[in-house]
Structures are given as structure tokens and as C-alpha cells.
Motif scaffolding. Structure first.
Motif, PDB file in Angstrom:
ATOM      1  N   ARG A 143       0.837  -1.214   0.000  1.00 39.06           N
ATOM      2  CA  ARG A 143       0.000   0.000   0.000  1.00 39.06           C
ATOM      3  C   ARG A 143       0.864   1.255   0.000  1.00 39.06           C
ATOM      4  O   ARG A 143       0.633   2.184  -0.786  1.00 39.06           O
ATOM      5  N   GLU A 144       1.839   1.269   0.884  1.00 40.38           N
ATOM      6  CA  GLU A 144       2.672   2.464   1.002  1.00 40.38           C
ATOM      7  C   GLU A 144       3.568   2.654  -0.227  1.00 40.38           C
ATOM      8  O   GLU A 144       3.782   3.781  -0.685  1.00 40.38           O
ATOM      9  N   LEU A 145       4.083   1.570  -0.778  1.00 42.17           N
ATOM     10  CA  LEU A 145       4.901   1.675  -1.989  1.00 42.17           C
ATOM     11  C   LEU A 145       4.072   2.216  -3.155  1.00 42.17           C
ATOM     12  O   LEU A 145       4.543   3.080  -3.908  1.00 42.17           O
ATOM     13  N   LYS A 146       2.861   1.709  -3.285  1.00 43.04           N
ATOM     14  CA  LYS A 146       2.008   2.169  -4.383  1.00 43.04           C
ATOM     15  C   LYS A 146       1.657   3.639  -4.202  1.00 43.04           C
ATOM     16  O   LYS A 146       1.643   4.425  -5.170  1.00 43.04           O
ATOM     17  N   HIS A 148       2.311   9.320  -5.883  1.00 48.99           N
ATOM     18  CA  HIS A 148       2.237  10.710  -5.434  1.00 48.99           C
ATOM     19  C   HIS A 148       3.574  11.435  -5.303  1.00 48.99           C
ATOM     20  O   HIS A 148       3.599  12.670  -5.331  1.00 48.99           O
ATOM     21  N   TYR A 149       4.685  10.696  -5.164  1.00 50.15           N
ATOM     22  CA  TYR A 149       5.924  11.399  -4.832  1.00 50.15           C
ATOM     23  C   TYR A 149       7.103  11.104  -5.762  1.00 50.15           C
ATOM     24  O   TYR A 149       7.895  11.987  -6.042  1.00 50.15           O
ATOM     25  N   LEU A 150       7.258   9.886  -6.202  1.00 47.38           N
ATOM     26  CA  LEU A 150       8.448   9.543  -6.966  1.00 47.38           C
ATOM     27  C   LEU A 150       8.417  10.164  -8.362  1.00 47.38           C
ATOM     28  O   LEU A 150       7.425  10.044  -9.079  1.00 47.38           O
ATOM     29  N   GLU A 151       9.502  10.784  -8.710  1.00 44.64           N
ATOM     30  CA  GLU A 151       9.606  11.373 -10.036  1.00 44.64           C
ATOM     31  C   GLU A 151      10.799  10.809 -10.805  1.00 44.64           C
ATOM     32  O   GLU A 151      10.736  10.621 -12.016  1.00 44.64           O
ATOM     33  N   GLU A 152      11.899  10.575 -10.107  1.00 40.91           N
ATOM     34  CA  GLU A 152      13.082  10.053 -10.770  1.00 40.91           C
ATOM     35  C   GLU A 152      12.827   8.609 -11.215  1.00 40.91           C
ATOM     36  O   GLU A 152      12.351   7.793 -10.447  1.00 40.91           O
ATOM     37  N   ARG A 195      13.139   1.229  -8.604  1.00 37.42           N
ATOM     38  CA  ARG A 195      13.469   0.513  -7.365  1.00 37.42           C
ATOM     39  C   ARG A 195      12.205   0.198  -6.575  1.00 37.42           C
ATOM     40  O   ARG A 195      12.048  -0.906  -6.051  1.00 37.42           O
ATOM     41  N   SER A 196      11.324   1.177  -6.491  1.00 38.13           N
ATOM     42  CA  SER A 196      10.074   0.961  -5.756  1.00 38.13           C
ATOM     43  C   SER A 196       9.194  -0.063  -6.465  1.00 38.13           C
ATOM     44  O   SER A 196       8.543  -0.897  -5.818  1.00 38.13           O
ATOM     45  N   SER A 197       9.178  -0.012  -7.789  1.00 42.51           N
ATOM     46  CA  SER A 197       8.398  -0.985  -8.549  1.00 42.51           C
ATOM     47  C   SER A 197       8.932  -2.400  -8.338  1.00 42.51           C
ATOM     48  O   SER A 197       8.155  -3.349  -8.154  1.00 42.51           O
ATOM     49  N   ASP A 198      10.260  -2.554  -8.344  1.00 39.37           N
ATOM     50  CA  ASP A 198      10.862  -3.868  -8.099  1.00 39.37           C
ATOM     51  C   ASP A 198      10.546  -4.354  -6.687  1.00 39.37           C
ATOM     52  O   ASP A 198      10.256  -5.545  -6.477  1.00 39.37           O
ATOM     53  N   ASN A 199      10.610  -3.444  -5.731  1.00 37.23           N
ATOM     54  CA  ASN A 199      10.296  -3.782  -4.338  1.00 37.23           C
ATOM     55  C   ASN A 199       8.838  -4.202  -4.211  1.00 37.23           C
ATOM     56  O   ASN A 199       8.497  -5.165  -3.499  1.00 37.23           O
ATOM     57  N   LEU A 200       7.970  -3.491  -4.909  1.00 32.95           N
ATOM     58  CA  LEU A 200       6.542  -3.816  -4.898  1.00 32.95           C
ATOM     59  C   LEU A 200       6.315  -5.213  -5.452  1.00 32.95           C
ATOM     60  O   LEU A 200       5.564  -6.014  -4.870  1.00 32.95           O
TER      61      LEU A 200
END
Length: 241
Positions: free
Chosen positions: A110-113, A118-122, A128-133
Motif C-alpha cells: 500500500r505504502e509503496l504504491k 504521489h511522490y516519486l519522479e526520478e 526501485r520501488s516498482s521492483d520492491n513492490l
């Protein structure tokens, strides 16, 4: 006043009802997760709210469990809280641990999505967040798969829980979806030496005693199909005609 074994009678009375609720809610959560996984493979914009639905269900299961069973406060020493609740056995503890891990994983996703939306732009940080998700979603797949095996063990432990048995019997498609078996094949695992005719008869008696006469009639008929000479099923069916 506590019972002789230190457990208050209230917890013994509601145990079967709560176990029934936990199992059925778990299947609800798994179905929602499976639907989310199908959507996510096609659409990365799967909403934060969809994951919240799953976490809410898992939280309800945790609350149901802690209402009846003692909390494990020291896993290494197998130490439980002091209370008049029921001390869970190994299977019940494993079920609770599975739910707790799933709840943690779904909260992380939930928090990664939310972060990605809402915040990640780079692009590097987003990847990295997508891989973690994806990693946490894969772990949830594994935990839910293991959870079905735990539920099978739990059903063997609660083979006399008529509330759970009737709930599953009423949803043959759900049994097929989660356990990959038809109703008869599924129930034979938990009959404990009884024939399926006796299982159907027990469910029919429960329905009859609670005023669900059509359902009772159906179950007595199923019992007689399995064993045409079942005397109790014949007698009970005659009472309903």
C-alpha cells in the motif's frame, strides 16, 4: 468465572464461530488479492484503495483471533499472554503468523504504491520501488498459497465445527477455486473415518434444528444418495415432508 482449564466459558462458546469467520474472511482476502494480481499485471495504476480492502479484511481476522486466542508474546520461548483466553495450538498459531505476515506485506505494498503515485519522479527511484513492490506481491502469493495448506490442517483440527462445514458446503465454487477439488473430494479429507453420508446428515440436522428446512431437506437427500439405507436421514427427511 473461569472454567476448570483456566479458559472462560465465553471463549469456548464463540470459538467455532470465530474460526468459521476467520477461514471465510481469509478466503475473501485471497480472492481480492488474486483479482488485484490479475489487474496489476495489466495496469500498474491499481489503486491504493484496493489494497486497503485486503488489509482491512486481514486486520479483522487478526482481531477475531485475538478475541478468542492468547497472543504469542515470545516466540522463542513459546510464551503467551496471561489471560482467560484459549492457548492456540501449533496449527492455530501458524495460521495467525501467516495472517500477520500477510498484513505486514499488504501494508508495505500500500505504502509503496502510494509513494509511486504521489511522490516519486526520478525514473531510477520509481523502478526501485516498482521492483520492491513486485517482490512483496510475490511473497504475498507464497503466503496465501501456504495459507491454504494451513487451512486444510485447520479444517482437520475443526472437523466437528458444523458452522465452518456448512459455510464451505454452501459455496462449492469457492472450494474448487481455492482448494482445486470438488465438494465431495474435499470433504472426504476431513470425514475422520465417517462416510460422507454422515457428514451430510450432520449438516442436515444443523439446518433442521435452526429452521432452514429446505437446506435440511437437500442435505438429507444427499446423505441418502450416498447411502440409501441411512436410517436417520430417512427418518429426518420423512419429518420434513
Amino acid at each position: 468465572m473461569s472454567a476448570a482449564n483456566g479458559v472462560k466459558p465465553y471463549f469456548q462458546r464463540v470459538r467455532n464461530w470465530k474460526v468459521r469467520n476467520m477461514v471465510m474472511k481469509y478466503l475473501d482476502a485471497r480472492e481480492k488479492f488474486m483479482a488485484c494480481r490479475r489487474i496489476f499485471r495489466k495496469d500498474l495504476s491499481l489503486s491504493f484503495e484496493k489494497r486497503k480492502e485486503i488489509s482491512d479484511i486481514l486486520f479483522e481476522i487478526k482481531e477475531d483471533h485475538h478475541l478468542v486466542f492468547k497472543r504469542l508474546i515470545d516466540p522463542e520461548k513459546n510464551k503467551y499472554e496471561k489471560s482467560y483466553k484459549i492457548t492456540p495450538d501449533e496449527i492455530e498459531t501458524e495460521f495467525m503468523n501467516n495472517i500477520g505476515l500477510l498484513f505486514h506485506k499488504v501494508m508495505v505494498t500500500r505504502e509503496l504504491k502510494y509513494l509511486m503515485e504521489h511522490y516519486l519522479e526520478e525514473s531510477e527511484a520509481f523502478q526501485r520501488s516498482s521492483d520492491n513492490l513486485q517482490y512483496h506481491l510475490h511473497r504475498m502469493d507464497e503466503l496465501f498459497t501456504r495459507g491454504i495448506e494451513i487451512i486444510k490442517n485447520l479444517l482437520a483440527r475443526y472437523k466437528d465445527n458444523i458452522l465452518l462445514l456448512t459455510s464451505l458446503l454452501e459455496e462449492p465454487l469457492r472450494i474448487k477455486r481455492h482448494f482445486g477439488q470438488g465438494v465431495a473430494e474435499f470433504l472426504e479429507q476431513f470425514a475422520d473415518g465417517r462416510g460422507l453420508d454422515d457428514v451430510y446428515f450432520s449438516v442436515g440436522k444443523y439446518y433442521s434444528e435452526n429452521g432452514w428446512l429446505e437446506k435440511a431437506r437437500h442435505m438429507f437427500t444427499l446423505a441418502l444418495k450416498r447411502n440409501p439405507s441411512h436410517p436417520q436421514a430417512q427418518s429426518e427427511l420423512m419429518k420434513l415432508k
